[in-house]
Structures are given as structure tokens and as C-alpha cells.
Design a protein around this motif. Structure first.
Motif, short mmCIF file in Angstrom:
data_model
loop_
_atom_site.label_atom_id
_atom_site.label_comp_id
_atom_site.label_asym_id
_atom_site.label_seq_id
_atom_site.Cartn_x
_atom_site.Cartn_y
_atom_site.Cartn_z
N PRO A 1 23.03 30.17 8.02
CA PRO A 1 22.82 29.62 8.93
C PRO A 1 22.84 30.77 9.80
CG PRO A 1 25.47 29.60 7.99
CD PRO A 1 24.44 31.06 7.23
N CYS A 2 22.16 31.27 10.13
CA CYS A 2 21.92 31.99 10.79
C CYS A 2 20.27 31.22 11.06
CB CYS A 2 21.28 33.91 10.90
SG CYS A 2 23.03 34.36 11.33
N PHE A 3 19.15 31.26 10.15
CA PHE A 3 17.83 30.68 9.75
C PHE A 3 18.23 29.29 10.20
CE2 PHE A 3 17.16 33.74 6.40
CZ PHE A 3 16.87 35.18 7.00
N LEU A 4 19.31 28.26 9.10
CA LEU A 4 19.41 27.45 9.33
C LEU A 4 19.36 26.57 11.42
CD1 LEU A 4 19.37 24.01 8.90
CD2 LEU A 4 21.95 24.18 9.16
N LEU A 5 20.10 27.76 12.07
CA LEU A 5 20.35 27.26 13.46
C LEU A 5 19.26 27.98 13.82
CD1 LEU A 5 23.88 28.63 13.85
CD2 LEU A 5 23.14 26.18 13.87
N GLY A 6 18.14 28.65 14.36
CA GLY A 6 16.80 29.27 14.58
C GLY A 6 15.86 28.53 14.31
N GLY A 7 15.73 28.11 13.40
CA GLY A 7 14.72 26.58 12.79
C GLY A 7 15.46 25.83 13.49
N VAL A 8 16.72 24.97 13.97
CA VAL A 8 16.44 23.72 14.63
C VAL A 8 16.39 24.15 16.25
CG1 VAL A 8 17.86 22.25 15.87
CG2 VAL A 8 18.20 22.99 12.83
N THR A 9 16.50 25.26 16.63
CA THR A 9 16.52 25.49 18.16
C THR A 9 14.67 25.83 17.95
OG1 THR A 9 18.48 26.80 17.66
CG2 THR A 9 16.52 27.11 20.03
N LEU A 10 13.62 26.76 17.35
CA LEU A 10 12.40 26.53 17.36
C LEU A 10 12.20 25.40 17.47
CD1 LEU A 10 10.66 28.18 18.16
CD2 LEU A 10 10.47 28.60 15.48
N ALA A 11 12.30 24.23 16.76
CA ALA A 11 12.31 23.14 16.82
C ALA A 11 12.25 22.08 17.35
CB ALA A 11 12.50 21.98 15.77
N ALA A 12 13.53 22.46 18.37
CA ALA A 12 13.70 22.05 19.94
C ALA A 12 12.59 22.22 20.97
CB ALA A 12 14.97 22.28 20.89
N ALA A 13 12.18 23.28 20.75
CA ALA A 13 11.11 23.84 22.09
C ALA A 13 9.68 23.42 21.58
CB ALA A 13 11.31 26.03 21.86
N LEU A 14 9.71 23.59 20.34
CA LEU A 14 8.33 23.14 20.08
C LEU A 14 7.49 20.98 19.70
CD1 LEU A 14 6.74 25.83 17.14
CD2 LEU A 14 6.67 25.73 19.41
N THR A 15 8.98 20.80 20.03
CA THR A 15 8.61 19.12 19.63
C THR A 15 8.68 18.55 21.40
OG1 THR A 15 9.86 19.24 17.38
CG2 THR A 15 10.26 17.56 18.67
N ARG A 16 7.43 17.75 20.87
CA ARG A 16 7.93 17.01 22.25
C ARG A 16 8.71 15.47 22.57
NH1 ARG A 16 1.24 16.09 23.39
NH2 ARG A 16 0.39 17.82 23.75
N VAL A 17 10.02 15.62 23.38
CA VAL A 17 10.45 15.05 23.46
C VAL A 17 10.95 15.59 25.15
CG1 VAL A 17 12.30 15.38 21.61
CG2 VAL A 17 12.25 17.27 23.36
#
Length: 342
Positions: free
Chosen positions: A111-127
Motif C-alpha cells: 500500500p505504501c508503494f501504491l500510494l506513493g506512486g500515485v502521489t508522485l504521478a500527480a506531481a509529474l503529470t500535467r493537469v
């Protein structure tokens, strides 16, 4: 053939008599002699045209003041930076169970890896600004709620008091968001109404914390309760006038740190918390993860409020929002001035 008066025979075709004044004293140039063309023939209109500089619109003082009182999309880059930092932190906490620092093993790391990956994607994705705010709010709340259930980066927080844990989560999300909004939109009257609503959301946590103080719980929990009530009371500075920000940014950060400290002291006061070296380490790391998650959700809620209310906040009277400084009166002339003028 007719004879002229001078006795010279001329033809029937009349000839033009050229006066001496019209004769050119210089010899005529031959066709082979090349003369330099005039300067206006050498230079074409295209060569004379120079690229015109685009006039830059000057930044008016009123526009700069409006951007200071009611900015558009504030803290955009700060939100991306915080998302990236929190995502890396969650992934790092996921590696600790694999190293034996935190209990749980592989099941606790996923769960830590999953939440960390999604949060990092929210930072790098242009939205868009609004979409990133919604993503931050959902990720922060989800991390804290999963931690209340005993999983994820904040696993184990408020295990014996889930109602108090949810009230703490609500207060740690709404109060910092309202304080940050009040600091960035200090001339907007609706910012104080939002802060009042945040205090209503934090009221259940204040009541439950007061009941814990009345029950005379162990020393660590009592100290933590005092810290929590103190930082919540400090948020009342947000109701100050529009001429000041009320230090909302720093007070909001203090609320996050104070509630995280109260959570750590409350969990450390349970019997058996110091039975092994993993106990206090896991409690402190879970409290840090709670602060990071609620900071993420609070910043996301602030961006949603800014996106929704920034247009309304810009409909303000700048001159009324910023009071003018009182002018200093001229000092009356003294006796020495009168004597010197004579």
C-alpha cells in the motif's frame, strides 16, 4: 525653300531656336560612361524597414496590488513540489517493512508503494489546477483513512480511538486550508466565513480532546492534548483585519505539526508502546505520515477553494482594502524660525 532674313535657306520644317541661356556649358556624357545611381535607388523600401519592437504593456500598480490581494491559481508550483516530496516519502516508508524497521513485511509495503506512486504521478503529470487539487485532497484523505484501518504509510494511527482519529483528520485538513486561503485572500470577506466553517469542523476534535483532559489520562496524552488545543486556539488570529495576513501560512503549518505531535504522544501513552524498539519508531513514523497526508489534503482543499472563489475574490475595491497611511502634519514654526527670518 524660303530665304530667311539672314540670307540662309531653311526648309519648310520649323526649327527650334535654342537660346544661349539654355545651352549646357559642359560636354554631354557619352552613353558608355556609367554614373553611380542615386542613393534612393540603391536602398529599397524593404531594406529600410526595421523590425519593430513589440510594445510591452506596463504592469500597473493596481494590477500588482490585485494579484497580491487576490491571486489566480496560487501555490501551483508549491503543490507539485509537495506532491513529489510526499510521494517519495510514502515510497520510502514502504521500504521500511522490507528492512524490518516497521512490522508487516511485504503486505505492509505494497500500500505504501501504491500510494506513493500515485502521489508522485500527480506531481509529474500535467493537469489543470483544479484537477491536481482534487487529486491531492483525495490522496491525502485516503492515506489517513487507510492508516486508521491499520495499513498504508500511516498505519496504526489512533488504533484505540477511531472516532477521535477521524475528528483529528477533519480538523487537520480544514483548518490549515482555511488559514492558507485567508492569508492569500486577506481582503475577501468570504475568507473569514470559510475560517468559521473550518472551526465548526474542528469543534468535535476540540470537544473530544477536552474530555480526555478531564479524564486525567497519562502524562504524554495530557501534554499532547494541551498542544493540540493551543494550536487550534492560535488559529483565531485568522479573524484579524484585511490589512494583515494573520500569519495564516505559518499558523496552518503549526496546526499540522501540533496535531501530529498530539497524535504521537497519544499513541505513545498506550501500555506496551515501548515494549520493543519497533514500537515507538513505528508510532513516530506513522505520525509523520499523518502530517504529510493531511498537509497534502489541506493544500488540495485550498486549491479547490482558490479555483472556485478567486473570481469572486477579485471583485473588491482596492482602495478600500488597503487603507492609506495617515499623512504627517507639518510642524508649526518655532521661535527660532521666526527670529532667523527677520
Amino acid at each position: 525653300m524660303e530665304a530667311s532674313s539672314d540670307g540662309v535657306a531653311v526648309s519648310g520644317v520649323s526649327r527650334k531656336v535654342v537660346s544661349p541661356a539654355e545651352t549646357t556649358p559642359f560636354p554631354a556624357t557619352s552613353a558608355t560612361t556609367s554614373s553611380p545611381p542615386p542613393s534612393h535607388v540603391l536602398s529599397s523600401p524593404q531594406s529600410e524597414e526595421r523590425p519593430r519592437e513589440t510594445p510591452v504593456k506596463p504592469l500597473l500598480a493596481s494590477e500588482a496590488l490585485m494579484e497580491d490581494l487576490a491571486p489566480i491559481e496560487p501555490s501551483r508550483q508549491a503543490a507539485r513540489f509537495w506532491c513529489a516530496a510526499v510521494g517519495l516519502g510514502f515510497a520510502g516508508l514502504g521500504a521500511l517493512p522490507l528492512l524490518g524497521v516497521r512490522p508487516g513485511g511485504t503486505s505492509a509495503a505494497l500500500p505504501c508503494f501504491l500510494l506513493g506512486g500515485v502521489t508522485l504521478a500527480a506531481a509529474l503529470t500535467r493537469v489543470t489546477y483544479r484537477h491536481r487539487g482534487v487529486a491531492m485532497l483525495v490522496l491525502g484523505m485516503l492515506t489517513a483513512l487507510v492508516g486508521l484501518g491499520g495499513a498504508g504509510p500511516a498505519a496504526g494511527i489512533a488504533a484505540s480511538a477511531p472516532v477521535l482519529g477521524f475528528a483529528r483528520l477533519l480538523a487537520a485538513t480544514t483548518l490549515p486550508a482555511a488559514l492558507l486561503f485567508r492569508a492569500r485572500y486577506r481582503a475577501y470577506a468570504g475568507a473569514r466565513w470559510l475560517l468559521g466553517g473550518a472551526f465548526l469542523c474542528a469543534l468535535p476534535f476540540v470537544i473530544l480532546t477536552g474530555l480526555r483532559l478531564a479524564a486525567l489520562l497519562p502524562e504524554l496524552a495530557t501534554v499532547g492534548s494541551f498542544v493540540a488545543i493551543g494550536v487550534v486556539a492560535a488559529a483565531l488570529v485568522g479573524f484579524m483585519g484585511s490589512e494583515t495576513t494573520g500569519a495564516g501560512t505559518y499558523v496552518g503549518l503549526g496546526v499540522l505539526c501540533g496535531l501530529g505531535t498530539e497524535l504521537a504522544m497519544s499513541d505513545l501513552s498506550h501500555p506496551g508502546a515501548f515494549a520493543t524498539w519497533q514500537g515507538p519508531t513505528s508510532v513516530v513514523l506513522a505520525a509523520l505520515a499523518f502530517v504529510a497526508a493531511t498537509g497534502l489534503s489541506a493544500l488540495g482543499l485550498f486549491q479547490i477553494l482558490a479555483w472556485r472563489l478567486s473570481d469572486d475574490a477579485r471583485r473588491i475595491d482596492i482602495h478600500a482594502a488597503v487603507p492609506e497611511k495617515p499623512r504627517r502634519r507639518a510642524a508649526p514654526p518655532t521661535t527660532s524660525d521666526w527670529s532667523s527670518s527677520d
